[in-house]
Structure formats: structure tokens, C-alpha cells
Write an enzyme that holds these catalytic residues in place. Structure first.
Site, PDB file in Angstrom:
ATOM      1  N   ASP A   1     -14.600  -7.052 -24.808  1.00 14.75           N
ATOM      2  CA  ASP A   1     -15.046  -6.854 -23.429  1.00 14.75           C
ATOM      3  C   ASP A   1     -16.562  -6.730 -23.319  1.00 14.75           C
ATOM      4  O   ASP A   1     -17.188  -7.420 -22.517  1.00 14.75           O
ATOM      5  CB  ASP A   1     -14.389  -5.610 -22.821  1.00 14.75           C
ATOM      6  CG  ASP A   1     -12.888  -5.631 -22.978  1.00 14.75           C
ATOM      7  OD1 ASP A   1     -12.348  -6.730 -23.213  1.00 14.75           O
ATOM      8  OD2 ASP A   1     -12.254  -4.569 -22.883  1.00 14.75           O
ATOM      9  N   SER A   2     -17.142  -5.857 -24.155  1.00 12.09           N
ATOM     10  CA  SER A   2     -18.585  -5.673 -24.019  1.00 12.09           C
ATOM     11  C   SER A   2     -19.337  -6.922 -24.467  1.00 12.09           C
ATOM     12  O   SER A   2     -20.392  -7.244 -23.923  1.00 12.09           O
ATOM     13  CB  SER A   2     -19.060  -4.424 -24.772  1.00 12.09           C
ATOM     14  OG  SER A   2     -18.934  -4.569 -26.157  1.00 12.09           O
TER      15      SER A   2
ATOM     16  N   GLY B   1       0.839  -1.200   0.000  1.00 12.21           N
ATOM     17  CA  GLY B   1       0.000   0.000   0.000  1.00 12.21           C
ATOM     18  C   GLY B   1       0.865   1.238   0.000  1.00 12.21           C
ATOM     19  O   GLY B   1       2.055   1.173   0.311  1.00 12.21           O
TER      20      GLY B   1
ATOM     21  N   LYS C   1       5.408   3.568 -29.199  1.00 11.91           N
ATOM     22  CA  LYS C   1       4.704   4.287 -28.144  1.00 11.91           C
ATOM     23  C   LYS C   1       5.430   4.016 -26.845  1.00 11.91           C
ATOM     24  O   LYS C   1       5.540   2.842 -26.497  1.00 11.91           O
ATOM     25  CB  LYS C   1       3.267   3.805 -28.034  1.00 11.91           C
ATOM     26  CG  LYS C   1       2.534   4.404 -26.826  1.00 11.91           C
ATOM     27  CD  LYS C   1       1.118   3.898 -26.681  1.00 11.91           C
ATOM     28  CE  LYS C   1       0.490   4.522 -25.445  1.00 11.91           C
ATOM     29  NZ  LYS C   1      -0.903   4.162 -25.264  1.00 11.91           N
TER      30      LYS C   1
ATOM     31  N   LYS D   1      -7.085  -8.621 -19.650  1.00 11.80           N
ATOM     32  CA  LYS D   1      -7.553  -8.890 -21.018  1.00 11.80           C
ATOM     33  C   LYS D   1      -7.452 -10.368 -21.407  1.00 11.80           C
ATOM     34  O   LYS D   1      -8.395 -10.935 -21.956  1.00 11.80           O
ATOM     35  CB  LYS D   1      -6.730  -8.046 -21.993  1.00 11.80           C
ATOM     36  CG  LYS D   1      -7.306  -7.998 -23.383  1.00 11.80           C
ATOM     37  CD  LYS D   1      -8.345  -6.919 -23.465  1.00 11.80           C
ATOM     38  CE  LYS D   1      -8.962  -6.820 -24.831  1.00 11.80           C
ATOM     39  NZ  LYS D   1      -9.927  -5.711 -24.871  1.00 11.80           N
TER      40      LYS D   1
ATOM     41  N   GLY E   1     -19.336  -4.578 -29.979  1.00 12.01           N
ATOM     42  CA  GLY E   1     -18.812  -5.641 -30.833  1.00 12.01           C
ATOM     43  C   GLY E   1     -17.400  -6.012 -30.428  1.00 12.01           C
ATOM     44  O   GLY E   1     -16.843  -6.988 -30.920  1.00 12.01           O
TER      45      GLY E   1
ATOM     46  N   HIS F   1       7.943  -7.853  -3.645  1.00 13.39           N
ATOM     47  CA  HIS F   1       6.630  -8.051  -4.284  1.00 13.39           C
ATOM     48  C   HIS F   1       6.658  -9.331  -5.114  1.00 13.39           C
ATOM     49  O   HIS F   1       7.161  -9.330  -6.231  1.00 13.39           O
ATOM     50  CB  HIS F   1       6.295  -6.861  -5.184  1.00 13.39           C
ATOM     51  CG  HIS F   1       5.865  -5.663  -4.407  1.00 13.39           C
ATOM     52  ND1 HIS F   1       4.551  -5.460  -4.027  1.00 13.39           N
ATOM     53  CD2 HIS F   1       6.575  -4.627  -3.907  1.00 13.39           C
ATOM     54  CE1 HIS F   1       4.469  -4.336  -3.330  1.00 13.39           C
ATOM     55  NE2 HIS F   1       5.680  -3.805  -3.247  1.00 13.39           N
TER      56      HIS F   1
ATOM     57  N   GLU G   1       4.198 -10.726  -6.519  1.00 13.84           N
ATOM     58  CA  GLU G   1       3.122 -10.750  -7.513  1.00 13.84           C
ATOM     59  C   GLU G   1       3.513 -10.150  -8.858  1.00 13.84           C
ATOM     60  O   GLU G   1       2.827 -10.354  -9.852  1.00 13.84           O
ATOM     61  CB  GLU G   1       1.876 -10.032  -6.952  1.00 13.84           C
ATOM     62  CG  GLU G   1       1.989  -8.522  -6.743  1.00 13.84           C
ATOM     63  CD  GLU G   1       2.612  -8.126  -5.407  1.00 13.84           C
ATOM     64  OE1 GLU G   1       3.451  -8.886  -4.873  1.00 13.84           O
ATOM     65  OE2 GLU G   1       2.297  -7.021  -4.908  1.00 13.84           O
TER      66      GLU G   1
HETATM   67  P1  XMP Z   1      -3.446   5.317 -27.604  1.00 11.33           P
HETATM   68  O1  XMP Z   1      -3.801   5.961 -28.892  1.00 11.33           O
HETATM   69  O2  XMP Z   1      -3.798   6.169 -26.420  1.00 11.33           O
HETATM   70  O3  XMP Z   1      -4.380   4.037 -27.520  1.00 11.33           O
HETATM   71  O4  XMP Z   1      -2.042   4.833 -27.551  1.00 11.33           O
HETATM   72  C1  XMP Z   1      -4.276   3.008 -26.561  1.00 11.33           C
HETATM   73  C2  XMP Z   1      -5.438   2.065 -26.767  1.00 11.33           C
HETATM   74  O5  XMP Z   1      -6.674   2.718 -26.445  1.00 11.33           O
HETATM   75  C3  XMP Z   1      -7.534   2.748 -27.564  1.00 11.33           C
HETATM   76  N1  XMP Z   1      -8.213   4.062 -27.555  1.00 11.33           N
HETATM   77  C4  XMP Z   1      -9.511   4.240 -27.246  1.00 11.33           C
HETATM   78  N2  XMP Z   1     -10.462   3.363 -26.917  1.00 11.33           N
HETATM   79  N3  XMP Z   1     -12.019   5.136 -26.715  1.00 11.33           N
HETATM   80  C5  XMP Z   1     -11.725   3.814 -26.670  1.00 11.33           C
HETATM   81  O6  XMP Z   1     -12.627   3.025 -26.385  1.00 11.33           O
HETATM   82  C6  XMP Z   1     -11.110   6.079 -27.038  1.00 11.33           C
HETATM   83  O7  XMP Z   1     -11.416   7.263 -27.076  1.00 11.33           O
HETATM   84  C7  XMP Z   1      -9.786   5.597 -27.323  1.00 11.33           C
HETATM   85  N4  XMP Z   1      -8.631   6.221 -27.675  1.00 11.33           N
HETATM   86  C8  XMP Z   1      -7.681   5.263 -27.809  1.00 11.33           C
HETATM   87  C9  XMP Z   1      -6.636   2.557 -28.759  1.00 11.33           C
HETATM   88  O8  XMP Z   1      -7.342   2.028 -29.859  1.00 11.33           O
HETATM   89  C10 XMP Z   1      -5.604   1.604 -28.202  1.00 11.33           C
HETATM   90  O9  XMP Z   1      -6.067   0.272 -28.183  1.00 11.33           O
END
Ligand code: XMP
Length: 527
Positions: free
Chosen positions: A228-229, A50, A519, A383, A225, A169, A171
Site C-alpha cells: 500500500d505505501s 443506510g 481466526k 487490496k 516497503g 443489496h 452490491e
Molecule cells: P490479526 O493479528 O489482528 O492481524 O489477526 C490481521 C492483519 O493485520 C496485521 N496487523 C498489523 N498491521 N500494524 C499493522 O500495520 C499492527 O499493529 C498490526 N497488527 C496486526 C497482521 O499482520 C494481519 O495482516
């Protein structure tokens, strides 16, 4: 069942996840949980890490009754300090050298044996530490079972009772032997059974949902679609059938044939009670003239809520006349654990716990304003676990493995102003790119892939004529958590084929470029 008491560390959920990997069932509850309010007896208790200092005023402490229960206890980081602090308040102090990152842990041998917690492991192991406070003294009745260069008391155990504390840790994956340590505790020391499976999760979750919603309660939810949903919706359908109402909003910026395909999968194949709101034109009209990515997102988010609320009202009105079912009181959300921004935090000296969660841009005024209560059946899962759950529920492989697709859809994949023509070009190019990725057997190896459209035009020559047309940007990344990502290393020949097909088949495009940005510094989406 192992009880994990959460003291607010960002890794607490990983403890329950590791235990699930060991097929041990574990429940995670806030650290303020009183033993008397628990209607089951845990086989063992883990006190998590924590962000607090045990000696601070207002710092959280475990109900002392747990220590009288006689079951094994393992304190991790803050949990270790909590055990020591209980014994004597002077046992824990702020450390002079903070320890963050890798450390070499040495298990201590007593009479030639390492402690049972380290059974089956080498005496020295790489572990991951993250702490500022440390034990100043060994609590009475305890002995040392492990040390690091910085921590004389990196691991302690009670001499006669099954109480353990470790500073490391176990985990996190940065502690390679961590799962074995947790196994030694949960299975070896607590005697927990290794019989937990995803099938059991389904049964438990269905039972929990039925109890929560009651005989007649109805639930509303949005579906996209995506994995998750869809998984959350299928679980709800299994639990309460048609008393779950799913709404799909066609926002005009979905992929090629996507709305129809989602409808088929959810409604025809999975039997989910689905309403499709065709609102594409409203979205495209509203997007006219908007250049800025944030404004696009805001507009789409807001419009989505308006359309969704309108559908919800219709469903609620219909529900009000139903004899079989009651009012809609619940709102389903497919929140996963990584969406849970801050698990627990303490507010002021009264130590009230507040749970924060990401509402995924969904109608706060529906949940708070209209008093809809949230159901989040995937809240504890990662996920890959959701994908496994999807398989368990009989959802097809292609859907379970689908790449994520952002809520604002193709609108944030057309740079600058969104027009129907640009959406169409991006849509067609994306369809070609993704189909070719699938044909090459690469889809499951890639975290996310798509084509975007850059409408700042370039010059080309086609059929001996000068053209001045749009640019398609291809993006594909390898990633595990979508927080960091690297460009997927396609063969040149593959990208060349994709470029040729896009230029031949998508009118208005004369260049195709591949995005090599990682990224960070880039993001996965272009806007
Ligand atoms: P970025 O562009 O932030 O994306 O590197 C990381 C992940 O998030 C998704 N993403 C979104 N998903 N609403 C969503 O449901 C959004 O506004 C949104 N913006 C980014 C993106 O496709 C990637 O999987």
C-alpha cells in the site's frame, strides 16, 4: 459517470467497486451533495443503503433536484425507502418482520417480460437483504417489479420515468446476480460507457493530486516497503516527482535485509525521493523489559512518531530554503477502503457529516497539530485493486504480491520480551520459512506466512547432548480479507523440511511447531 450518493451503509463502496469491475466509472459522494454544486452531469444516480429510518427526524434525504434531472435513478434499500418516502411520508414504516440474510426474489412479469433491471436473469434468484423498515404502500405512479416472501415491494419502478427501487443489496457477493442487476441499470438503462480502466484511474488520480497540491506544494509520507505505501508513494512520485518525500524508519525489527531491499526498490528502481532513518538501536533499547503485547505496540507506535517527526523537521527545513518548491502542507497516507472504519455518520439533528478514517497509527499531532492535510489516493480501493494499480505503475510482481507485515514487525513475533538475540532468531527462521515457501511456488497461494519465536524453552537432544532452547512457531494462513483466516494445509513433508532447516541453521532453536489455529478464535499475529 454514475453518481452514487452515500447514505452511510457499510456496503456503499461495494457499489462503486462492482461498477469499476464492469469498467463503468462511478463517483461516490456524501448523500448531502447538492446537484447545484456538481460540475458534471451524471448519466445515472444510485442512492445507497443506510443505517437510518427515512421517517426519523434528522434522517438524511437526497437533494430533490436530482429527481428533476431526468436521468435514471436506482434506490437500494434505504434508497428505495427514500424514493417512496419522497412520494408520501406514510409510504415507509417499521417492518414487523425484519429481513436479514438470504431471500428468494421473484421478478414480476408484465406482458410476459421481466423489468429491464432483471434482463437476462432467471425469474427467481437468491438475493441478500438487510432491512428493518419496509414500504407500506406503493408510491403513486410506480408498479411492482419484484417480490420476496416477506416483501411485497422488494422491487418497484416508475411507470413512465426511469426510477427504480430495490430492497435487496445487489452490491454484495451474497447476491450472485447482483452485478448483472447493476450492469442492467448502469449500462442498459443509463447508457454508461464501459471504458473505465486502472490506467484511467492513474491519469485521473495524478491530475487530482497535481490540482490539490498545486505547482509548488510538497508532500511527506511514511513508507514501509509494503504494497500500500509503495503504490501510494509511486503514484505521488508520478504526480509531483521529488516534491514528494518518503521516509522509511528502520525500527530494528524489520525482516532480514529488509531495510536495504526497500531502499533499493523505492529509491533505485522506482526513483522515489527517499530518506531512511536508522533508528534500530533506539527501538531495541526502548523495548528492553517490555513483556506485554499492547505495551510493545504503544512503545513502537510512539517512537515511530518521534523518529518520523524528527526527519520531517529536517525535510521541512530544507524545503523552506528551496526556491523551486513551497512548504510541506500535505501528508500522504496509504489508507485503503477496508481501513475506513466508519464511512459516514450523522451527528445530532444538524445532520453534519463526519468522515472517520483509520490513520494507521500515524502522527495525528502532525496532521492535526501542524495542520498537514491528508492525501489518501487509495481510499476508494480494495487490496486486489491496489495490487492491480501497482502493476499498472510498473511495480514488480514480487512486491505487488507481498504478504502484509505489521508495523510493530518482529517485535510482536517474539513472544514476551524482545531482545536483539531473539529478534535475530525469529528473523532467520522467518527467512528460511518464506524462502522455502517461495521455492515451492506457494507464496501467492498463501495470504500471510511468518515464523515467530517462543522463548519459553524446550528440551532437545542435539549431537548426543541435552539442549534447552527456544521454540519457533510457524504460521501461514489462507484468507481473503484478513478478518477471518484458516491455517494453510501444507504437506507434512514440506513442514518437516522447514523444521529441519530451521533447527540446523538457527542457533538457539531446538523445536519447530506449526500453528493450526483459525481466526477466529486466534488472530493472525501471535501478539
Ligand atoms: P490479526 O493479528 O489482528 O492481524 O489477526 C490481521 C492483519 O493485520 C496485521 N496487523 C498489523 N498491521 N500494524 C499493522 O500495520 C499492527 O499493529 C498490526 N497488527 C496486526 C497482521 O499482520 C494481519 O495482516
Amino acid at each position: 459517470t454514475i453518481l452514487t450518493l452515500d447514505f452511510g451503509s457499510q456496503y456503499t463502496h461495494l457499489i462503486t467497486r462492482r461498477l469499476r469491475e464492469l469498467n463503468v466509472y462511478s463517483e461516490m459522494l456524501p448523500c448531502t451533495q447538492k446537484l447545484a454544486d456538481l460540475d458534471w452531469k451524471p448519466a445515472g444516480i444510485i442512492l445507497s443503503g443506510g443505517p437510518y429510518s427515512v421517517y426519523e427526524e434528522g434522517a438524511p434525504h437526497a437533494d430533490p433536484a436530482y429527481f428533476e434531472l431526468g436521468v435514471p435513478i436506482l434506490g437500494i434499500c434505504y434508497g428505495l425507502q427514500e424514493i417512496a418516502y419522497r412520494a408520501h411520508s406514510e409510504n415507509v414504516i417499521a417492518g414487523t418482520a425484519r429481513e436479514y440474510g438470504h431471500a428468494d426474489l421473484k421478478a414480476k412479469r408484465v406482458d410476459g417480460h421481466v423489468d429491464r433491471l432483471f434482463k437476462g436473469l432467471e425469474d427467481e434468484m437468491k438475493v441478500w437483504m438487510s432491512h428493518g423498515d419496509k414500504l407500506a404502500k406503493l408510491p403513486e405512479g410506480f408498479h411492482v417489479i419484484a417480490t420476496t416472501q416477506n416483501s411485497e415491494y422488494a422491487g418497484i419502478a416508475h411507470k413512465t420515468k426511469p426510477i427504480y427501487g430495490i430492497q435487496l443489496h445487489p452490491e454484495v457477493t451474497h447476491t450472485p446476480d447482483g452485478t448483472k442487476i447493476l450492469e442492467n441499470f448502469a449500462v442498459g438503462i443509463c447508457g454508461a460507457k464501459q471504458n473505465w480502466t486502472m490506467a484511467k484511474f492513474v491519469d485521473q488520480e495524478i491530475a487530482r493530486i497535481r490540482k490539490l497540491v498545486g505547482e509548488k506544494g510538497q508532500v511527506l509520507g511514511a513508507v514501509s516497503g509494503g504494497v500500500d505505501s509503495t503504490v501510494a508513494a509511486k503514484l505521488m512520485h508520478e504526480a509531483i516527482g521529488d516534491r514528494f518525500h518518503a521516509v522509511l524508519v528502520d525500527n530494528g525489527v524489520m525482516r532480514l535485509n529488509e531495510c536495504e531491499q526497500v531502499k533499493q526498490t523505492l529509491s533505485d528502481h522506482l526513483g522515489i525521493n527517499l530518506i531512511v532513518a536508522h533508528a534500530g538501536q533506539q527501538f531495541l533499547d526502548g523495548l528492553k523489559g517490555i513483556q506485554d503485547p499492547e505495551q510493545k505496540r504503544k512503545f513502537i507506535g510512539g517512537k515511530f512518531i518521534d523518529v518520523f517527526e524528527e526527519e520531517a523537521k529536517k525535510i521541512e527545513e530544507a524545503a523552506a530554503h528551496s526556491e523551486k518548491a513551497g512548504k510541506i502542507e500535505w501528508f500522504l497516507q496509504g489508507t485503503l477502503y477496508p481501513d475506513v472504519i466508519e464511512s459516514i455518520s450523522f451527528k445530532g439533528p444538524s445532520a453534519t457529516i463526519k468522515t472517520h478514517h483509520n490513520v494507521g497509527g500515524l502522527p495525528k499531532r502532525m496532521t492535526e497539530g501542524q495542520g498537514l492535510k491528508l492525501i489518501e489516493p487509495l481510499r476508494e480501493l480494495f487490496k486486489d485493486e491496489v495490487r492491480e494499480l501497482g502493476r499498472q505503475l510498473g511495480i514488480a510482481h514480487d512486491l505487488v504480491m507481498r504478504h502484509p507485515f505489521p508495523g510493530p514487525g518482529i517485535a510482536i513475533r517474539v513472544l514476551g520480551e524482545v531482545t536483539p538475540e531473539r529478534v535475530e532468531m525469529a528473523r532467520k527462521a522467518d527467512h528460511i520459512f518464506i524462502s522455502m515457501i517461495r521455492e515451492a511456488g506457494l507464496y501467492d497461494k498463501i495470504g500471510q506466512a511468518f515464523a515467530a519465536l517462543d522463548p519459553s524453552r524446550a528440551v532437545g537432544v542435539m549431537g548426543d547432548k541435552r539442549v534447552y532452547e527456544n521454540i519457533v512457531l510457524l504460521r501461514a494462513v489462507e484468507t481473503t480479507d484478513f478478518m477471518t483466516a484458516n491455517p494453510y494445509p501444507f504437506e507434512n513433508s514440506f513442514l518437516t523440511k522447514v523444521a529441519t532447516r530451521i533447527i540446523n541453521e538457527v542457533h538457539g532453536v531446538c523445536r519447530v511447531a506449526y500453528d493450526y489455529t483459525s481466526k477466529p478464535p486466534g488472530t493472525i499475529e501471535l501478539e
